[in-house]
Design a protein around this motif. Structure first.
Motif, PDB file in Angstrom:
ATOM      1  N   ASN A  76       7.261  -7.783 -12.612  1.00 51.34           N
ATOM      2  CA  ASN A  76       8.118  -8.782 -11.964  1.00 51.34           C
ATOM      3  C   ASN A  76       7.639 -10.185 -12.343  1.00 51.34           C
ATOM      4  OD1 ASN A  76       5.833  -8.956 -10.379  1.00 51.34           O
ATOM      5  ND2 ASN A  76       6.761  -7.994  -8.589  1.00 51.34           N
ATOM      6  N   THR A  92      16.823  -0.724  -6.735  1.00 53.13           N
ATOM      7  CA  THR A  92      15.942  -1.260  -5.702  1.00 53.13           C
ATOM      8  C   THR A  92      15.835  -0.281  -4.544  1.00 53.13           C
ATOM      9  OG1 THR A  92      15.683  -2.904  -3.957  1.00 53.13           O
ATOM     10  CG2 THR A  92      17.884  -2.665  -4.797  1.00 53.13           C
ATOM     11  N   ILE A  93      14.629  -0.129  -4.029  1.00 51.78           N
ATOM     12  CA  ILE A  93      14.484   0.712  -2.828  1.00 51.78           C
ATOM     13  C   ILE A  93      15.058  -0.019  -1.617  1.00 51.78           C
ATOM     14  CG2 ILE A  93      12.442   1.967  -3.652  1.00 51.78           C
ATOM     15  CD1 ILE A  93      10.836   0.182  -1.582  1.00 51.78           C
ATOM     16  N   ASP A  94      15.216  -1.357  -1.726  1.00 52.58           N
ATOM     17  CA  ASP A  94      15.627  -2.160  -0.563  1.00 52.58           C
ATOM     18  C   ASP A  94      17.114  -2.010  -0.219  1.00 52.58           C
ATOM     19  OD1 ASP A  94      13.033  -3.112  -0.743  1.00 52.58           O
ATOM     20  OD2 ASP A  94      13.614  -4.911  -1.845  1.00 52.58           O
ATOM     21  N   MET A 117       8.951  -1.454   3.845  1.00 54.33           N
ATOM     22  CA  MET A 117       9.419  -2.506   2.926  1.00 54.33           C
ATOM     23  C   MET A 117      10.896  -2.814   3.163  1.00 54.33           C
ATOM     24  SD  MET A 117       7.568  -1.684  -0.666  1.00 54.33           S
ATOM     25  CE  MET A 117       5.922  -2.281  -0.998  1.00 54.33           C
ATOM     26  N   GLY A 118      11.463  -3.660   2.316  1.00 52.96           N
ATOM     27  CA  GLY A 118      12.889  -3.964   2.427  1.00 52.96           C
ATOM     28  C   GLY A 118      13.239  -5.420   2.209  1.00 52.96           C
ATOM     29  N   ARG A 119      12.228  -6.267   2.107  1.00 58.05           N
ATOM     30  CA  ARG A 119      12.421  -7.719   1.976  1.00 58.05           C
ATOM     31  C   ARG A 119      13.301  -8.270   3.109  1.00 58.05           C
ATOM     32  NH1 ARG A 119       9.370  -9.355  -1.715  1.00 58.05           N
ATOM     33  NH2 ARG A 119       9.993 -11.486  -1.246  1.00 58.05           N
ATOM     34  N   GLU A 135       9.315  -5.344   6.854  1.00 61.51           N
ATOM     35  CA  GLU A 135       8.360  -6.387   6.442  1.00 61.51           C
ATOM     36  C   GLU A 135       8.898  -7.814   6.593  1.00 61.51           C
ATOM     37  OE1 GLU A 135       7.455  -5.729   2.286  1.00 61.51           O
ATOM     38  OE2 GLU A 135       9.517  -6.056   1.662  1.00 61.51           O
ATOM     39  N   ARG A 163       7.534   3.556  -2.809  1.00 64.10           N
ATOM     40  CA  ARG A 163       8.145   3.425  -4.139  1.00 64.10           C
ATOM     41  C   ARG A 163       7.622   4.463  -5.117  1.00 64.10           C
ATOM     42  NH1 ARG A 163       7.478  -2.843  -5.379  1.00 64.10           N
ATOM     43  NH2 ARG A 163       6.379  -2.017  -7.177  1.00 64.10           N
TER      44      ARG A 163
HETATM   45  O1  F6P Z   1      11.914  -5.057  -3.885  1.00 64.50           O
HETATM   46  C1  F6P Z   1      11.173  -3.894  -3.781  1.00 64.50           C
HETATM   47  C2  F6P Z   1       9.877  -4.153  -3.075  1.00 64.50           C
HETATM   48  O2  F6P Z   1       9.202  -2.907  -2.982  1.00 64.50           O
HETATM   49  C3  F6P Z   1       9.997  -4.837  -1.717  1.00 64.50           C
HETATM   50  O3  F6P Z   1      10.424  -3.950  -0.729  1.00 64.50           O
HETATM   51  C4  F6P Z   1       8.614  -5.405  -1.551  1.00 64.50           C
HETATM   52  O4  F6P Z   1       8.595  -6.537  -0.728  1.00 64.50           O
HETATM   53  C5  F6P Z   1       8.258  -5.800  -2.948  1.00 64.50           C
HETATM   54  O5  F6P Z   1       9.049  -5.025  -3.817  1.00 64.50           O
HETATM   55  C6  F6P Z   1       6.805  -5.595  -3.288  1.00 64.50           C
HETATM   56  O6  F6P Z   1       6.575  -6.079  -4.563  1.00 64.50           O
HETATM   57  P1  F6P Z   1       5.216  -5.934  -5.362  1.00 64.50           P
HETATM   58  O7  F6P Z   1       5.348  -4.694  -6.192  1.00 64.50           O
HETATM   59  O8  F6P Z   1       5.157  -7.176  -6.177  1.00 64.50           O
HETATM   60  O9  F6P Z   1       4.097  -5.823  -4.376  1.00 64.50           O
END
Ligand code: F6P
Length: 363
Positions: free
Chosen positions: A75, A140-142, A184-186, A237, A290
């Motif tokens: 990312n 996306t899992i979100d 998770m889920g943003r 979260e 994930r």
């Molecule tokens: O967008 C998917 C996600 O798993 C979110 O739910 C979470 O906030 C984020 O990615 C975590 O990202 P990283 O892999 O950078 O810790």
């Protein structure tokens, strides 16, 4: 021979390998096309020499069952805002999109399929506007992309969260405790809401419905008689109190997102400060959500998305992202794909059902 480049960007997600296999299998049926993968999103194209792998039958056979992505992901590889280390150690962000497009074309690629979430599809759109033939596949899992009813990976994440929740229920009951499980889920509460209903939570806290800590304390105390009782809470979260902010920590430089995480501990502290006398324990589920093998549902959805993306390519329908809407697999423009965030509706059937069961949102 025409050449297709496939890549996975952003956080990983169960089902990515099934998409890659779906695309590769469909494309290999065409005599005039070859399919390659770029390692770690677009970084494989930027590498010298480029890190590309031909997606042959032996490379993709059976991978739909495996979690993660055989192409690796990041990312931190946004070509429109690329972190470049300076000689003095500082980092400068530069737009490398023109250079990227030139490299892709020089390598002989006719089109790109970018598998990723909203951040990745915004990149797809920027590159498409600059003349690259791009097709997007949502991941996306979100489940926070409004253009599609469902993204693969979401169902797997909910299953993992529910399995974990079930385990916390038995230990909560044995110890008369309050168990807080953070998922998770943003900014979207989909994983939390599904898990709360599937697992039978007493309290579900999501970003879309800010909570009142005093109402939560009253709800918890009402579950205890003569010191005995237990409560299971699912918190997303991105959840926050009515008069508060989300708990976050700055992500590393160049990262797509601010890092979330830690609300379970914040909630625990707030409950104690507000007078909750029950014993509390916190679990932050994190990246297990994930990981691992996708559910059968997610394998199917991911495979269908992959095959459909390949069909779009063969029809030269670029600048579009694959979607699932009302049981129809179709596509929207990349612009539409990223226009709106998919928040949980406060009046939607899931929230209504949860309230009907007596699940408290703390509002
Ligand atoms: O967008 C998917 C996600 O798993 C979110 O739910 C979470 O906030 C984020 O990615 C975590 O990202 P990283 O892999 O950078 O810790």
């Amino acid at each position: 021979m025409k050449k297709l480049l496939v890549l996975t960007g952003g956080g990983d997600c169960p089902g990515l390998n099934a998409v890659i296999r779906g695309i590769a299998k469909r494309i290999r049926k065409e005599k005039d096309w070859e399919v390659y993968g770029s390692k770690e999103a677009f970084n494989g194209v930027f590498s010298d020499p480029p890190e590309l792998i031909k997606l042959t039958r032996s490379r993709t056979a059976g991978i739909h069952v495996r979690g993660g992505t055989i192409l690796k992901t990041t990312n931190k590889g946004n070509p429109t805002n690329f972190a470049v280390k300076q000689p003095d150690g500082s980092v400068k962000f530069v737009d490398r999109s023109d250079e990227l497009i030139k490299r892709i074309k020089d390598l002989g690629f006719d089109a790109v399929i970018n598998i990723g979430g909203d951040g990745s599809q915004k990149i797809s759109q920027a590159l498409f506007k600059k003349g690259l033939n791009v097709i997007g596949v949502p991941k996306t899992i979100d489940n926070d992309l409004s253009a599609t009813d469902m993204t693969f990976g979401f169902q797997t994440a909910v299953q993992i969260a529910t399995d974990s929740f079930d385990k916390l229920v038995t230990t909560a009951e044995s110890h008369d405790r309050v168990m807080i499980m953070e998922v998770m889920g943003r900014d979207a509460g989909w994983i939390a809401l599904h898990t709360a209903i599937a697992g039978g939570a007493e309290i579900c806290l999501i970003p879309e419905i800010p909570y009142d800590i005093h109402k939560l304390v009253r709800r918890i105390q009402s579950r205890y008689k003569n010191g005995h009782g237990f409560v299971n809470i699912v918190i997303s979260e991105g959840a926050k109190p009515k008069d508060g902010t989300i708990t976050s920590s700055q992500g590393s430089q160049g990262s797509e997102h601010v890092r979330l995480g830690g609300v379970a501990f914040q909630l625990s502290k707030q409950l104690k400060e507000a007078g909750c006398t029950a014993e509390i324990r916190e679990t932050v589920l994190g990246h297990v959500q994930r990981g691992g093998s996708p559910t059968a549902f997610d394998r199917v959805l991911a495979t269908v998305f992959g095959v459909h993306a390949a069909e779009l390519l063969l029809q030269q329908k670029f600048g579009r992202m694959v979607t699932l809407k009302n049981n129809v697999v179709s596509s929207v423009t990349l612009e539409e794909a990223t226009a709106n965030y998919n928040f949980v509706s406060k009046d939607g059937y899931l929230v209504k059902a949860a309230r009907g069961l007596g699940i408290s949102f703390g509002d």
